[in-house]
Design a protein around this motif. Structure first.
Motif, PDB file in Angstrom:
ATOM      1  N   ASN A 106     -34.320 106.967   5.102  1.00  0.00           N
ATOM      2  CA  ASN A 106     -33.222 106.731   4.151  1.00  0.00           C
ATOM      3  C   ASN A 106     -31.868 106.967   4.809  1.00  0.00           C
ATOM      4  O   ASN A 106     -30.983 107.624   4.263  1.00  0.00           O
ATOM      5  N   ASN A 107     -31.753 106.454   6.034  1.00  0.00           N
ATOM      6  CA  ASN A 107     -30.527 106.553   6.826  1.00  0.00           C
ATOM      7  C   ASN A 107     -30.196 107.994   7.238  1.00  0.00           C
ATOM      8  O   ASN A 107     -29.049 108.336   7.488  1.00  0.00           O
ATOM      9  N   LYS A 108     -31.223 108.838   7.320  1.00  0.00           N
ATOM     10  CA  LYS A 108     -31.074 110.194   7.837  1.00  0.00           C
ATOM     11  C   LYS A 108     -31.855 110.307   9.145  1.00  0.00           C
ATOM     12  O   LYS A 108     -32.941 109.751   9.287  1.00  0.00           O
ATOM     13  N   ILE A 109     -31.301 111.040  10.101  1.00  0.00           N
ATOM     14  CA  ILE A 109     -31.931 111.255  11.399  1.00  0.00           C
ATOM     15  C   ILE A 109     -32.297 112.732  11.518  1.00  0.00           C
ATOM     16  O   ILE A 109     -31.463 113.604  11.252  1.00  0.00           O
ATOM     17  N   ARG A 110     -33.528 113.026  11.894  1.00  0.00           N
ATOM     18  CA  ARG A 110     -33.924 114.420  12.102  1.00  0.00           C
ATOM     19  C   ARG A 110     -33.608 114.805  13.546  1.00  0.00           C
ATOM     20  O   ARG A 110     -34.086 114.179  14.493  1.00  0.00           O
ATOM     21  N   ILE A 111     -32.807 115.838  13.693  1.00  0.00           N
ATOM     22  CA  ILE A 111     -32.401 116.285  15.019  1.00  0.00           C
ATOM     23  C   ILE A 111     -32.786 117.755  15.217  1.00  0.00           C
ATOM     24  O   ILE A 111     -33.010 118.496  14.260  1.00  0.00           O
ATOM     25  N   THR A 112     -32.856 118.154  16.474  1.00  0.00           N
ATOM     26  CA  THR A 112     -33.348 119.488  16.800  1.00  0.00           C
ATOM     27  C   THR A 112     -32.223 120.383  17.317  1.00  0.00           C
ATOM     28  O   THR A 112     -31.054 119.975  17.376  1.00  0.00           O
ATOM     29  N   THR A 113     -32.593 121.607  17.712  1.00  0.00           N
ATOM     30  CA  THR A 113     -31.612 122.579  18.200  1.00  0.00           C
ATOM     31  C   THR A 113     -32.154 123.241  19.466  1.00  0.00           C
ATOM     32  O   THR A 113     -32.853 124.257  19.404  1.00  0.00           O
ATOM     33  N   ASN A 114     -31.861 122.669  20.619  1.00  0.00           N
ATOM     34  CA  ASN A 114     -32.279 123.211  21.915  1.00  0.00           C
ATOM     35  C   ASN A 114     -31.254 124.227  22.406  1.00  0.00           C
ATOM     36  O   ASN A 114     -30.062 123.923  22.479  1.00  0.00           O
ATOM     37  N   ILE A 115     -31.722 125.409  22.762  1.00  0.00           N
ATOM     38  CA  ILE A 115     -30.808 126.505  23.096  1.00  0.00           C
ATOM     39  C   ILE A 115     -31.200 127.143  24.431  1.00  0.00           C
ATOM     40  O   ILE A 115     -32.286 127.727  24.546  1.00  0.00           O
ATOM     41  N   PRO A 116     -30.360 127.055  25.449  1.00  0.00           N
ATOM     42  CA  PRO A 116     -30.653 127.738  26.710  1.00  0.00           C
ATOM     43  C   PRO A 116     -30.580 129.254  26.558  1.00  0.00           C
ATOM     44  O   PRO A 116     -29.682 129.787  25.896  1.00  0.00           O
ATOM     45  N   TYR A 117     -31.532 129.944  27.166  1.00  0.00           N
ATOM     46  CA  TYR A 117     -31.565 131.402  27.207  1.00  0.00           C
ATOM     47  C   TYR A 117     -31.559 131.805  28.674  1.00  0.00           C
ATOM     48  O   TYR A 117     -32.464 131.468  29.435  1.00  0.00           O
ATOM     49  N   LEU A 118     -30.512 132.515  29.082  1.00  0.00           N
ATOM     50  CA  LEU A 118     -30.325 132.923  30.469  1.00  0.00           C
ATOM     51  C   LEU A 118     -30.556 134.418  30.605  1.00  0.00           C
ATOM     52  O   LEU A 118     -30.019 135.217  29.815  1.00  0.00           O
ATOM     53  N   ARG A 119     -31.346 134.799  31.587  1.00  0.00           N
ATOM     54  CA  ARG A 119     -31.552 136.217  31.912  1.00  0.00           C
ATOM     55  C   ARG A 119     -31.105 136.401  33.354  1.00  0.00           C
ATOM     56  O   ARG A 119     -31.776 135.980  34.293  1.00  0.00           O
ATOM     57  N   ILE A 120     -29.923 137.001  33.531  1.00  0.00           N
ATOM     58  CA  ILE A 120     -29.326 137.155  34.849  1.00  0.00           C
ATOM     59  C   ILE A 120     -29.017 138.622  35.079  1.00  0.00           C
ATOM     60  O   ILE A 120     -28.202 139.218  34.357  1.00  0.00           O
ATOM     61  N   ASN A 121     -29.692 139.226  36.070  1.00  0.00           N
ATOM     62  CA  ASN A 121     -29.487 140.642  36.384  1.00  0.00           C
ATOM     63  C   ASN A 121     -29.621 141.511  35.142  1.00  0.00           C
ATOM     64  O   ASN A 121     -28.783 142.394  34.879  1.00  0.00           O
ATOM     65  N   ASN A 122     -30.659 141.227  34.351  1.00  0.00           N
ATOM     66  CA  ASN A 122     -30.985 141.989  33.142  1.00  0.00           C
ATOM     67  C   ASN A 122     -29.954 141.852  32.024  1.00  0.00           C
ATOM     68  O   ASN A 122     -29.961 142.639  31.064  1.00  0.00           O
ATOM     69  N   VAL A 123     -29.080 140.860  32.135  1.00  0.00           N
ATOM     70  CA  VAL A 123     -28.165 140.529  31.043  1.00  0.00           C
ATOM     71  C   VAL A 123     -28.710 139.291  30.342  1.00  0.00           C
ATOM     72  O   VAL A 123     -28.963 138.262  30.976  1.00  0.00           O
ATOM     73  N   ASN A 124     -28.898 139.399  29.031  1.00  0.00           N
ATOM     74  CA  ASN A 124     -29.532 138.341  28.254  1.00  0.00           C
ATOM     75  C   ASN A 124     -28.493 137.573  27.443  1.00  0.00           C
ATOM     76  O   ASN A 124     -27.750 138.165  26.647  1.00  0.00           O
ATOM     77  N   THR A 125     -28.467 136.258  27.657  1.00  0.00           N
ATOM     78  CA  THR A 125     -27.435 135.402  27.068  1.00  0.00           C
ATOM     79  C   THR A 125     -28.063 134.146  26.497  1.00  0.00           C
ATOM     80  O   THR A 125     -28.918 133.525  27.134  1.00  0.00           O
ATOM     81  N   THR A 126     -27.638 133.754  25.294  1.00  0.00           N
ATOM     82  CA  THR A 126     -27.969 132.421  24.795  1.00  0.00           C
ATOM     83  C   THR A 126     -26.698 131.593  24.735  1.00  0.00           C
ATOM     84  O   THR A 126     -25.592 132.125  24.562  1.00  0.00           O
ATOM     85  N   ILE A 127     -26.870 130.300  24.907  1.00  0.00           N
ATOM     86  CA  ILE A 127     -25.762 129.366  24.720  1.00  0.00           C
ATOM     87  C   ILE A 127     -25.996 128.671  23.385  1.00  0.00           C
ATOM     88  O   ILE A 127     -26.923 127.887  23.222  1.00  0.00           O
ATOM     89  N   ASP A 128     -25.143 129.012  22.432  1.00  0.00           N
ATOM     90  CA  ASP A 128     -25.251 128.664  21.017  1.00  0.00           C
ATOM     91  C   ASP A 128     -26.304 129.520  20.320  1.00  0.00           C
ATOM     92  O   ASP A 128     -27.054 130.263  20.964  1.00  0.00           O
ATOM     93  N   ALA A 129     -26.337 129.433  18.992  1.00  0.00           N
ATOM     94  CA  ALA A 129     -27.127 130.368  18.194  1.00  0.00           C
ATOM     95  C   ALA A 129     -27.913 129.701  17.080  1.00  0.00           C
ATOM     96  O   ALA A 129     -28.327 130.359  16.134  1.00  0.00           O
TER      97      ALA A 129
END
Length: 262
Positions: free
Chosen positions: A36-59
């Motif tokens: 019905n003219n709607k598109i289902r889209i997803t939410t891909n989120i990078p998760y970085l673990r660098i020197n024991n620091v945990n970071t996501t890009i977007d939420a």
């Protein structure tokens, strides 16, 4: 130690006109199924673990939905970043959340009072924070109007976040939209936010109708595509259900993609 993982926070439906803008249906319908003219889209989120620091890009889109939101966007939480971070990666708290921008499908978890998120440093552009706090009639529906948990760190334009991660203030999609560049194990990545929501949107003039400044979007896409081609950077597509990332080659006006995993 440098590690890169990819999380997902579920899917939702978006009006095809909003997602594809001036792109004719005869073109996008070859690649997308609409309901019905709607598109289902997803939410891909990078998760970085660098020197024991945990970071996501977007939420992601989070877990707090009004009845009206459910009716319009029909979210499906078949995946959840909160569950993944706690159960799969055994995190008690997340150090950093870098926001490409603050639209509801990118910032959902910063409004959570969960201990996993409320101690996080939330990094965004000053312009985006202002746009969130003072929306206009065009932008109001794109933001969640709730209390932000965590500690806000506002950036003034393009900036280095740490030795591995930098942010490019692009504008275009929103007042303070930014693209995030990062290196993991000598490989270069670009999280395109909503300048490159899917592989289909790789062409500079394939722009969603909800962009606040479409001419700026087009200008920045050309600049970023040139950088990705010249520097062998993989572009990550946050809303693409089939293609997580790709290398770019060819030219900025006729970019070609080579898909791959991380």
């Amino acid at each position: 130690m440098e590690e890169l993982y990819f999380l997902n926070d579920g899917t939702y439906e978006l009006d095809a006109g909003a997602y594809f803008g001036i792109i004719p249906k005869a073109l996008w319908s070859k690649h997308f199924n609409d309901n019905n003219n709607k598109i289902r889209i997803t939410t891909n989120i990078p998760y970085l673990r660098i020197n024991n620091v945990n970071t996501t890009i977007d939420a992601g889109i989070g877990n707090s939905f009004s009845d009206q939101f459910k009716k319009i966007f029909r979210p499906e939480k078949n995946n959840d970043i909160s569950r993944s971070l706690t159960e799969d990666y055994h995190l008690k708290s997340l150090d950093n959340i870098i926001l490409s921008h603050m639209h509801f499908d990118h910032a959902g978890s910063i409004f959570s009072s969960s201990l996993l998120f409320k101690r996080s440093q939330i990094i965004m552009q000053t312009k985006e924070l202002k746009a969130f706090r003072h929306p206009n009639n065009f932008t109001r529906g794109s933001y969640i109007h709730k209390k932000i948990y965590g500690n806000i760190k506002a950036l003034e334009g393009t900036a280095k976040i740490n030795g591995n991660i930098s942010a490019v203030n692009t504008g275009g999609h929103s007042e303070g939209h930014m693209v995030i560049l990062f290196n993991i194990n000598s490989k270069k990545y670009m999280y395109g936010g909503d300048l490159f929501p899917s592989a289909f949107h790789i062409k500079p003039y394939y722009i969603p109708a909800i962009d606040s400044y479409p001419v700026q979007t087009m200008k920045m896409k050309r600049k970023l595509l040139k950088k990705a081609i010249n520097e062998n950077i993989s572009i990550i597509f946050n809303h693409d259900t089939n293609n997580l990332m790709a290398k770019v080659y060819g030219s900025t006006d006729k970019p070609e993609l080579e898909f791959h995993g991380n």
